[in-house]
Design a protein around this motif. Structure first.
Motif, short mmCIF file in Angstrom:
data_model
loop_
_atom_site.label_atom_id
_atom_site.label_comp_id
_atom_site.label_asym_id
_atom_site.label_seq_id
_atom_site.Cartn_x
_atom_site.Cartn_y
_atom_site.Cartn_z
N SER A 7 -8.09 3.49 -3.08
CA SER A 7 -6.66 3.20 -3.01
C SER A 7 -6.41 1.80 -2.44
O SER A 7 -5.41 1.56 -1.79
N GLN A 8 -7.32 0.87 -2.71
CA GLN A 8 -7.21 -0.49 -2.19
C GLN A 8 -7.42 -1.48 -3.34
O GLN A 8 -8.22 -1.25 -4.24
N TYR A 9 -6.67 -2.59 -3.30
CA TYR A 9 -6.84 -3.67 -4.27
C TYR A 9 -7.06 -4.98 -3.53
O TYR A 9 -6.41 -5.25 -2.53
N HIS A 10 -8.00 -5.77 -4.03
CA HIS A 10 -8.30 -7.09 -3.46
C HIS A 10 -8.16 -8.08 -4.60
O HIS A 10 -8.81 -7.94 -5.64
N LEU A 42 4.21 -7.95 -8.31
CA LEU A 42 4.17 -7.20 -7.06
C LEU A 42 5.05 -7.86 -6.00
O LEU A 42 4.98 -9.07 -5.80
N THR A 43 5.86 -7.07 -5.32
CA THR A 43 6.66 -7.54 -4.19
C THR A 43 6.09 -6.91 -2.93
O THR A 43 5.92 -5.70 -2.85
N LEU A 44 5.78 -7.77 -1.97
CA LEU A 44 5.26 -7.32 -0.68
C LEU A 44 6.35 -7.46 0.37
O LEU A 44 7.15 -8.40 0.31
N TYR A 45 6.37 -6.55 1.33
CA TYR A 45 7.38 -6.56 2.39
C TYR A 45 6.70 -6.51 3.74
O TYR A 45 5.65 -5.90 3.90
N GLY A 46 7.32 -7.12 4.74
CA GLY A 46 6.80 -7.06 6.09
C GLY A 46 7.88 -7.37 7.10
O GLY A 46 8.98 -7.81 6.75
N GLN A 47 7.58 -7.14 8.37
CA GLN A 47 8.55 -7.36 9.43
C GLN A 47 8.24 -8.58 10.27
O GLN A 47 9.13 -9.25 10.77
N ASP A 48 6.97 -8.89 10.45
CA ASP A 48 6.53 -9.96 11.34
C ASP A 48 6.43 -11.28 10.58
O ASP A 48 5.52 -11.49 9.78
N TRP A 49 7.36 -12.20 10.83
CA TRP A 49 7.39 -13.49 10.13
C TRP A 49 6.16 -14.34 10.43
O TRP A 49 5.77 -15.18 9.63
N PRO A 64 1.56 -21.21 -2.63
CA PRO A 64 0.11 -21.37 -2.64
C PRO A 64 -0.60 -20.20 -3.31
O PRO A 64 -0.01 -19.14 -3.54
N LEU A 65 -1.86 -20.42 -3.63
CA LEU A 65 -2.74 -19.37 -4.12
C LEU A 65 -3.33 -18.68 -2.89
O LEU A 65 -3.90 -19.35 -2.02
N CYS A 66 -3.16 -17.38 -2.79
CA CYS A 66 -3.60 -16.64 -1.60
C CYS A 66 -4.48 -15.47 -2.01
O CYS A 66 -4.41 -14.99 -3.14
N ILE A 67 -5.28 -15.01 -1.07
CA ILE A 67 -6.11 -13.83 -1.27
C ILE A 67 -5.43 -12.67 -0.55
O ILE A 67 -5.07 -12.78 0.62
N PHE A 68 -5.25 -11.56 -1.26
CA PHE A 68 -4.56 -10.39 -0.72
C PHE A 68 -5.47 -9.17 -0.76
O PHE A 68 -6.27 -9.02 -1.68
N THR A 69 -5.30 -8.29 0.20
CA THR A 69 -5.89 -6.96 0.18
C THR A 69 -4.75 -6.01 0.52
O THR A 69 -4.11 -6.16 1.57
N ILE A 70 -4.48 -5.08 -0.38
CA ILE A 70 -3.41 -4.11 -0.13
C ILE A 70 -4.00 -2.71 -0.18
O ILE A 70 -4.93 -2.43 -0.92
#
Length: 81
Positions: A7-10, A42-49, A64-70
């Motif tokens: 259940s993880q994507y990189h 994909l839309t990502l949400y967070g609280q901590d700026w 920028p081009l970023c690396i994500f793990t969700i």
């Protein structure tokens, strides 16, 4: 490149937009990547700026081009993946 691990994507993706959430104080960020089977970016949400302070959009609106793990979070009652 997309790697599915249970259940993880990189993945690596360009940030298309970053801004304040409409109904909360946190941030929302759209990335140029779609979950398998989805037609929407994909839309990502967070609280901590501070988490996204280094993600800076340029004067042309490109991010920028970023690396994500969700990770898949908890599902609501009576829902499946």
């Amino acid at each position: 490149m997309t790697t599915a691990i249970e259940s993880q994507y990189h993945f690596t993706a360009e940030v298309k937009s970053k801004g304040k959430q409409q109904n909360r104080d946190g941030w929302a960020m759209v990335v140029d990547w779609k979950l398998p089977g989805s037609q929407y970016d994909l839309t990502l949400y967070g609280q901590d700026w501070e988490t996204v302070q280094d993600v800076v959009m340029d004067e042309k609106g490109q991010g920028p081009l970023c690396i994500f793990t969700i990770n898949q979070g908890n599902l609501k009652k009576d829902k499946t993946g």
